[in-house]
Enzyme design. Structure first.
Site, short mmCIF file in Angstrom:
data_model
loop_
_atom_site.label_atom_id
_atom_site.label_comp_id
_atom_site.label_asym_id
_atom_site.label_seq_id
_atom_site.Cartn_x
_atom_site.Cartn_y
_atom_site.Cartn_z
N LYS A 190 0.86 -1.19 0.00
CA LYS A 190 0.00 0.00 0.00
C LYS A 190 0.89 1.23 0.00
O LYS A 190 1.92 1.24 0.71
CB LYS A 190 -0.89 -0.03 1.25
CG LYS A 190 -1.89 1.12 1.33
CD LYS A 190 -2.77 0.98 2.57
CE LYS A 190 -3.85 2.04 2.64
NZ LYS A 190 -4.68 1.92 3.86
N SER A 229 -9.78 -0.17 7.22
CA SER A 229 -9.22 -0.12 5.86
C SER A 229 -8.57 -1.40 5.35
O SER A 229 -8.24 -1.46 4.17
CB SER A 229 -8.21 1.01 5.76
OG SER A 229 -8.90 2.21 5.59
N SER A 252 -9.64 2.15 2.98
CA SER A 252 -8.76 2.87 2.10
C SER A 252 -7.79 1.97 1.33
O SER A 252 -7.23 2.43 0.33
CB SER A 252 -7.95 3.89 2.90
OG SER A 252 -7.11 3.25 3.84
N1 GLN Z 1 -13.12 4.51 6.49
C1 GLN Z 1 -12.41 4.98 7.64
C2 GLN Z 1 -11.99 6.42 7.44
O1 GLN Z 1 -12.33 6.97 6.47
C3 GLN Z 1 -11.23 4.10 7.93
C4 GLN Z 1 -10.02 4.39 7.14
C5 GLN Z 1 -8.83 3.57 7.54
O2 GLN Z 1 -8.98 2.56 8.24
N2 GLN Z 1 -7.67 4.02 7.16
O3 GLN Z 1 -11.34 6.98 8.25
#
Ligand code: GLN
Length: 498
Positions: free
Chosen positions: A78, A178, A154
């Site tokens: 990532k 994420s 994400s």
């Molecule tokens: N969807 C969550 C956010 O927007 C989690 C994102 C993540 O785990 N990096 O913060």
């Protein structure tokens, strides 16, 4: 026999060990496949030379007698992990073209340490903020199951690349879901470890008290292989836990006390939080989740009802704490040290303002503003402090539940992957995080395991089952997931055309 790109890390590892395959051959095959499927948008950086040099180095290590289980196996990272040999952007214009002088600990443990080969850097939501990958400053990632739908976020690039068989495995990061949510949306397996299990050194920070690295692959077995190599104490991360390294691959095959043939999970109590199965849970996800739970029962586990009464509060609590930490972490991007600097400005303040205005996308700016607000004098007590108190209570609720069960199970998401643009309202995105946020706030390990395919609007789409364990119980999570994957083939289904 299945083609190379469809094989698991475990299978490929055996072939490399038997010298039936070299890392250079394997990496070349996958690089070609990545190039063929560029339309998916999964990658932000690929460099054949870099990859093949790493593959040659791995083949040399093996020729000299080394035999690590991951030696020569490819994966992709990532773009939140910094890497010396490839750019690291966090999918933000702010870091366009940035090359780090060092590798993140997770990257160096898997790479220089275990001998894995990097196929490239994977697209994600900008600074890991989002649930659909639509916040990437560069391009969107298509869900290989249905190109009209989001892959989740994400870690959307990681999930799409693994699901489309471009890579056998990838790293992801999980702050509020994420790893688990994109794994669920693309039918792959992913685990967010206990907070502190993997070093955060070299992970571009979003919310430091929540961020965790974890593996995403097509099976629990492959996740176990990766997690053993990427975890462990790191003196460069003050929040990394002082725990001895664990062999998770051994853990998945451990015979439970009381296990009998056909019932490897006999005696395992799986808790179902009633708040995870109430209003708001979509019918398709509910039925697939129930079907997966029935499989667990067949394997000998018993299902018990538990309660996590503050589940609903996880959303406001997370969306106060995460932006608060983000506003602080992202203050380092000021146009002075690294990252984007505006070309024209009047004075220093103007330079800060313009550099940040140009470098950050809308969602990132939204979070910085919310974060600065909840931390500001006069609002700190009402929001931030209150959220911290509730965070503790959410963690306590889990401990009460774990008195009645060994693992907790439920859906990962209320619905299957949605269509691009369907959740244009940021709030709609935030609400969909309801089932992943509680474990994040408590710092507990959580996993997403494929639980079958459902038909929605003419599309065949995967559903994920979430497993949550008590602190440091990754071995038990992977064990249960592996048992399920030995008895079912949901995790082995590939999207059509891949
Ligand atoms: N969807 C969550 C956010 O927007 C989690 C994102 C993540 O785990 N990096 O913060």
């Amino acid at each position: 026999m299945s083609p190379l790109h469809a094989q698991s890390l475990a299978e490929l590892s055996r072939k490399l060990a038997a010298r039936e395959l070299s890392s250079v051959e394997l990496s070349t095959t996958l690089l070609d496949r990545i190039a063929q499927h560029e339309q998916l948008g999964a990658f932000l950086a690929v460099d054949r030379q870099v990859t093949l040099a790493q593959a040659r180095a791995a083949d040399d290590r093996r020729a000299k007698g080394e035999s690590g289980v991951l030696l020569g196996l490819p994966l992709a990272h990532k773009d939140i992990f910094v890497t010396r040999e490839l750019p690291s952007t966090a999918a933000s214009k702010m870091l366009e073209g940035y090359v780090s002088p060092f590798d993140a600990t997770v990257v160096s443990r898997l790479g220089a340490g275990a001998g894995m080969v990097t196929l490239g850097k994977l697209n994600c939501d900008e600074f890991a903020m989002g649930s659909s990958n639509e916040n990437s400053a560069y391009k969107r990632v298509l869900n290989p199951w249905d190109a009209a739908r989001v892959p989740g976020g994400s870690s959307g690039g990681s999930a799409a690349a693994v699901a489309a068989r471009l890579v056998p495995a990838a790293t992801g990061t999980d702050t509020g879901g994420s790893i688990r949510q994109p794994a669920a949306f693309t039918g792959i397996t992913g685990i967010k470890p206990t907070y502190g299990r993997c070093s955060r050194y070299g992970m571009i920070a979003f919310a430091s008290s929540l961020d965790q690295a974890g593996p995403m692959a097509r099976s629990a077995e492959d996740c176990a292989l990766l997690l053993s190599a990427m975890s462990g104490f790191d003196e460069r991360d003050a929040t990394s836990a002082q725990r001895p390294a664990e062999d998770f691959h051994a853990a998945i095959n451990v015979k439970r006390e009381g296990a009998v043939p056909g019932k490897p999970l006999a005696g395992l109590r799986i808790g179902l939080p009633k708040e995870f199965f109430g209003q708001g849970l979509g019918a398709e996800v509910a039925s697939a989740t129930r079907a997966a739970l029935a499989e667990f029962e067949k394997l000998g586990a018993t299902l018990v009802d538990v309660s996590l009464p503050r589940t609903e509060l996880s959303i406001p609590v997370y969306y106060i704490i995460a932006p608060a930490e983000a506003s602080s972490n992202l203050s380092r991007f000021d146009g002075v040290r690294y990252g984007h600097r505006a070309a024209k400005y009047a004075d220093l303040n103007d330079m800060y303002r313009k550099s940040r205005a140009e470098g950050f996308g809308d969602e990132v700016k939204r979070r910085i503003m919310i974060g600065a607000y909840v931390l500001s004098h006069g609002y700190y007590d009402a929001y931030y402090l209150q959220a911290q108190k509730l965070r503790r209570m959410i963690a306590d609720d889990f401990q009460a539940a774990f008195k009645q069960c060994d693992l907790i199970a439920g859906p990962v998401t209320p619905t299957v992957a949605w269509k691009f643009g369907d959740k244009a309202d940021p709030l709609a995105n935030y609400l969909a995080d309801i089932y992943t946020l509680p474990a994040s706030l408590a710092g507990l390990p959580g996993m997403s395991v494929p639980a079958g395919l459902v038909q929605v609007d003419g599309s065949t789409l995967p559903v994920g089952l979430q497993l949550i364990g008590n602190y440091w119980q990754e071995g038990a999570l992977l064990h249960a997931a592996h048992a399920l994957q030995q008895a079912t083939d949901w995790h082995a289904r590939a999207p059509q055309g891949y």
